[in-house]
Write a protein that holds these residues in place. Structure first.
Motif, PDB file in Angstrom:
ATOM      1  N   PHE A  33     -17.466   0.319  -6.318  1.00 12.95           N
ATOM      2  CA  PHE A  33     -16.027   0.057  -6.239  1.00 12.95           C
ATOM      3  C   PHE A  33     -15.817  -1.007  -5.164  1.00 12.95           C
ATOM      4  O   PHE A  33     -16.098  -0.771  -3.988  1.00 12.95           O
ATOM      5  CB  PHE A  33     -15.260   1.335  -5.914  1.00 12.95           C
ATOM      6  N   TYR A  34     -15.340  -2.155  -5.580  1.00  9.91           N
ATOM      7  CA  TYR A  34     -15.165  -3.297  -4.682  1.00  9.91           C
ATOM      8  C   TYR A  34     -13.698  -3.401  -4.287  1.00  9.91           C
ATOM      9  O   TYR A  34     -12.870  -3.872  -5.042  1.00  9.91           O
ATOM     10  CB  TYR A  34     -15.652  -4.573  -5.380  1.00  9.91           C
ATOM     11  N   LEU A  35     -13.398  -2.933  -3.070  1.00  6.80           N
ATOM     12  CA  LEU A  35     -12.045  -3.019  -2.532  1.00  6.80           C
ATOM     13  C   LEU A  35     -11.829  -4.471  -2.115  1.00  6.80           C
ATOM     14  O   LEU A  35     -12.102  -4.851  -0.989  1.00  6.80           O
ATOM     15  CB  LEU A  35     -11.879  -2.062  -1.348  1.00  6.80           C
ATOM     16  N   CYS A  36     -11.388  -5.280  -3.063  1.00  5.43           N
ATOM     17  CA  CYS A  36     -11.321  -6.728  -2.859  1.00  5.43           C
ATOM     18  C   CYS A  36     -10.055  -7.174  -2.140  1.00  5.43           C
ATOM     19  O   CYS A  36      -9.993  -8.293  -1.641  1.00  5.43           O
ATOM     20  CB  CYS A  36     -11.474  -7.455  -4.197  1.00  5.43           C
ATOM     21  N   THR A  37      -9.046  -6.323  -2.076  1.00 10.21           N
ATOM     22  CA  THR A  37      -7.823  -6.635  -1.332  1.00 10.21           C
ATOM     23  C   THR A  37      -7.087  -5.331  -1.005  1.00 10.21           C
ATOM     24  O   THR A  37      -7.214  -4.348  -1.730  1.00 10.21           O
ATOM     25  CB  THR A  37      -6.897  -7.585  -2.127  1.00 10.21           C
ATOM     26  N   ARG A  50      -2.135   2.896   1.731  1.00  9.90           N
ATOM     27  CA  ARG A  50      -0.803   3.107   2.298  1.00  9.90           C
ATOM     28  C   ARG A  50      -0.917   3.444   3.780  1.00  9.90           C
ATOM     29  O   ARG A  50      -1.733   4.258   4.188  1.00  9.90           O
ATOM     30  CB  ARG A  50      -0.092   4.240   1.576  1.00  9.90           C
ATOM     31  N   GLY A  51      -0.117   2.813   4.555  1.00  9.86           N
ATOM     32  CA  GLY A  51      -0.118   3.073   5.987  1.00  9.86           C
ATOM     33  C   GLY A  51      -1.111   2.205   6.750  1.00  9.86           C
ATOM     34  O   GLY A  51      -1.050   2.128   7.962  1.00  9.86           O
ATOM     35  N   ILE A  52      -2.037   1.584   6.044  1.00  8.36           N
ATOM     36  CA  ILE A  52      -2.966   0.678   6.713  1.00  8.36           C
ATOM     37  C   ILE A  52      -2.222  -0.627   6.960  1.00  8.36           C
ATOM     38  O   ILE A  52      -1.557  -1.153   6.076  1.00  8.36           O
ATOM     39  CB  ILE A  52      -4.219   0.422   5.840  1.00  8.36           C
ATOM     40  N   LYS A  53      -2.341  -1.107   8.165  1.00  6.65           N
ATOM     41  CA  LYS A  53      -1.649  -2.347   8.503  1.00  6.65           C
ATOM     42  C   LYS A  53      -2.088  -3.462   7.553  1.00  6.65           C
ATOM     43  O   LYS A  53      -3.267  -3.741   7.401  1.00  6.65           O
ATOM     44  CB  LYS A  53      -1.971  -2.741   9.948  1.00  6.65           C
ATOM     45  N   GLY A  82      -5.522  -1.587  -3.197  1.00  7.01           N
ATOM     46  CA  GLY A  82      -4.487  -2.514  -3.452  1.00  7.01           C
ATOM     47  C   GLY A  82      -4.459  -2.882  -4.941  1.00  7.01           C
ATOM     48  O   GLY A  82      -4.886  -2.170  -5.810  1.00  7.01           O
ATOM     49  N   GLU A  83      -3.891  -4.025  -5.158  1.00  4.41           N
ATOM     50  CA  GLU A  83      -3.766  -4.575  -6.511  1.00  4.41           C
ATOM     51  C   GLU A  83      -4.579  -5.852  -6.589  1.00  4.41           C
ATOM     52  O   GLU A  83      -4.189  -6.871  -6.011  1.00  4.41           O
ATOM     53  CB  GLU A  83      -2.296  -4.844  -6.851  1.00  4.41           C
ATOM     54  N   PRO A  84      -5.734  -5.825  -7.293  1.00 10.34           N
ATOM     55  CA  PRO A  84      -6.580  -7.017  -7.374  1.00 10.34           C
ATOM     56  C   PRO A  84      -5.843  -8.269  -7.857  1.00 10.34           C
ATOM     57  O   PRO A  84      -6.136  -9.376  -7.397  1.00 10.34           O
ATOM     58  CB  PRO A  84      -7.676  -6.613  -8.367  1.00 10.34           C
ATOM     59  N   LEU A  85      -4.875  -8.103  -8.756  1.00 10.57           N
ATOM     60  CA  LEU A  85      -4.165  -9.260  -9.292  1.00 10.57           C
ATOM     61  C   LEU A  85      -3.280  -9.949  -8.243  1.00 10.57           C
ATOM     62  O   LEU A  85      -2.774 -11.036  -8.493  1.00 10.57           O
ATOM     63  CB  LEU A  85      -3.332  -8.872 -10.510  1.00 10.57           C
ATOM     64  N   MET A  86      -3.117  -9.338  -7.079  1.00  8.27           N
ATOM     65  CA  MET A  86      -2.363  -9.959  -5.983  1.00  8.27           C
ATOM     66  C   MET A  86      -3.195 -11.038  -5.282  1.00  8.27           C
ATOM     67  O   MET A  86      -2.646 -11.881  -4.584  1.00  8.27           O
ATOM     68  CB  MET A  86      -1.951  -8.912  -4.939  1.00  8.27           C
ATOM     69  N   MET A  87      -4.502 -11.015  -5.477  1.00 11.87           N
ATOM     70  CA  MET A  87      -5.361 -12.011  -4.846  1.00 11.87           C
ATOM     71  C   MET A  87      -5.051 -13.391  -5.409  1.00 11.87           C
ATOM     72  O   MET A  87      -4.939 -13.558  -6.626  1.00 11.87           O
ATOM     73  CB  MET A  87      -6.836 -11.678  -5.090  1.00 11.87           C
ATOM     74  N   GLU A  88      -4.943 -14.352  -4.534  1.00 11.42           N
ATOM     75  CA  GLU A  88      -4.575 -15.708  -4.937  1.00 11.42           C
ATOM     76  C   GLU A  88      -5.556 -16.298  -5.954  1.00 11.42           C
ATOM     77  O   GLU A  88      -5.157 -16.953  -6.904  1.00 11.42           O
ATOM     78  CB  GLU A  88      -4.517 -16.605  -3.696  1.00 11.42           C
ATOM     79  N   MET A 106      -9.333  -2.271 -11.854  1.00  9.67           N
ATOM     80  CA  MET A 106      -8.378  -1.183 -11.672  1.00  9.67           C
ATOM     81  C   MET A 106      -7.061  -1.819 -11.244  1.00  9.67           C
ATOM     82  O   MET A 106      -7.014  -2.476 -10.205  1.00  9.67           O
ATOM     83  CB  MET A 106      -8.905  -0.199 -10.632  1.00  9.67           C
ATOM     84  N   THR A 107      -6.009  -1.625 -12.046  1.00 12.65           N
ATOM     85  CA  THR A 107      -4.750  -2.325 -11.824  1.00 12.65           C
ATOM     86  C   THR A 107      -3.560  -1.432 -12.141  1.00 12.65           C
ATOM     87  O   THR A 107      -3.686  -0.458 -12.878  1.00 12.65           O
ATOM     88  CB  THR A 107      -4.694  -3.607 -12.687  1.00 12.65           C
ATOM     89  N   ASN A 108      -2.389  -1.812 -11.608  1.00  8.67           N
ATOM     90  CA  ASN A 108      -1.154  -1.121 -11.998  1.00  8.67           C
ATOM     91  C   ASN A 108      -0.497  -1.845 -13.169  1.00  8.67           C
ATOM     92  O   ASN A 108       0.504  -1.384 -13.695  1.00  8.67           O
ATOM     93  CB  ASN A 108      -0.193  -0.972 -10.810  1.00  8.67           C
TER      94      ASN A 108
END
Length: 184
Positions: A33-37, A50-53, A82-88, A106-108
Motif C-alpha cells: 500500500f503506497y501512501l502517495c499523498t 484525518r488530524g495529521i497536519k 488521502g486521495e491519490p487523484l489530488m496529486m498534481e 484506492m479513490t473516493n
C-alpha cells in the motif's frame, strides 16, 4: 471467476509457504500500500490521515519513480492516501507504475472526469498476472446523505456515483476486462 476469492487463497498459501520454507529469508510482500499523498478533497470521520497536519511537500516525479522501482516486481502496488487523484502529477506517476508493476488505485472517485477515467481504464492489465491496472477500489460509505455526512461533504455521493459511471462507461467502450471496479 471470483478474483477476490482467488486473491484470498493466494495470500493464505503465500503466507504458509513462506513460514514453512523460508524461515530465515522471508519472501517479499505480495501487496504494498503506497501512501502517495495525505492530501484529500474530503474529510472522512474515520480516515487515517484525518488530524495529521497537512503539509505542502509533494515528492518529485523522480522520487516517486525511485520508490516504485524499489518495490518487488511481482507485488501488487496500491496507490492510496488521502486521495491519490489530488496529486498534481498522478497520471504520469500512475502510468509509469502501471508499465512496470501490477497496480491498483484506492479513490473516493469524486475527482474522476472523462479524461481521468479514460487514462485509468486504458492502463487496464491484459490478464491477472500482467503489469497494468488490476483494480480500482472506490470508497462508498452509504447512500446519499449518509455517505455525505461520513465524508464531510454535501453532494459527495453523487460525485462518487458519477465517477463510477465514467469508469464503467470507458471500461465497456474500450472492451477491457481489467481493471476490476470494487466498491468498498
Amino acid at each position: 471467476m471470483n478474483w477476490g476469492r482467488l486473491y484470498t487463497h493466494i495470500l493464505k498459501f503465500y503466507g504458509k509457504f513462506s513460514q514453512k520454507f523460508f524461515i530465515f529469508h522471508p519472501l517479499p510482500p505480495i501487496h504494498i500500500f503506497y501512501l502517495c499523498t495525505k492530501e484529500c478533497n474530503l474529510d472522512c470521520e474515520f480516515c487515517i490521515t484525518r488530524g495529521i497536519k497537512r503539509i505542502n511537500f509533494e515528492p518529485s516525479i523522480k522520487s516517486h519513480k525511485v520508490i516504485i522501482n524499489q518495490t518487488p516486481r511481482f507485488s501488487l502496488l496500491s496507490f492510496c492516501g488521502g486521495e491519490p487523484l489530488m496529486m498534481e502529477n498522478f497520471i504520469e506517476i500512475f502510468e509509469y507504475a502501471a508499465s512496470k508493476r501490477k497496480v491498483s488505485v484506492m479513490t473516493n472517485a469524486t475527482l474522476i472526469n472523462d479524461s481521468i477515467a479514460r487514462n485509468l481504464i486504458i492502463k487496464g492489465a491484459r490478464h491477472f498476472l500482467s503489469n497494468g491496472l488490476i483494480g480500482i477500489d472506490v470508497s462508498v460509505h452509504g447512500i446519499g446523505n449518509t455517505h455525505d455526512k461520513l465524508v464531510g461533504k454535501q453532494g459527495a455521493f453523487s460525485l462518487t456515483v458519477n465517477g463510477i459511471e465514467k469508469l464503467i462507461h470507458y471500461k465497456k467502450k474500450l472492451k477491457k476486462k481489467f481493471p476490476i471496479i470494487n466498491l468498498r
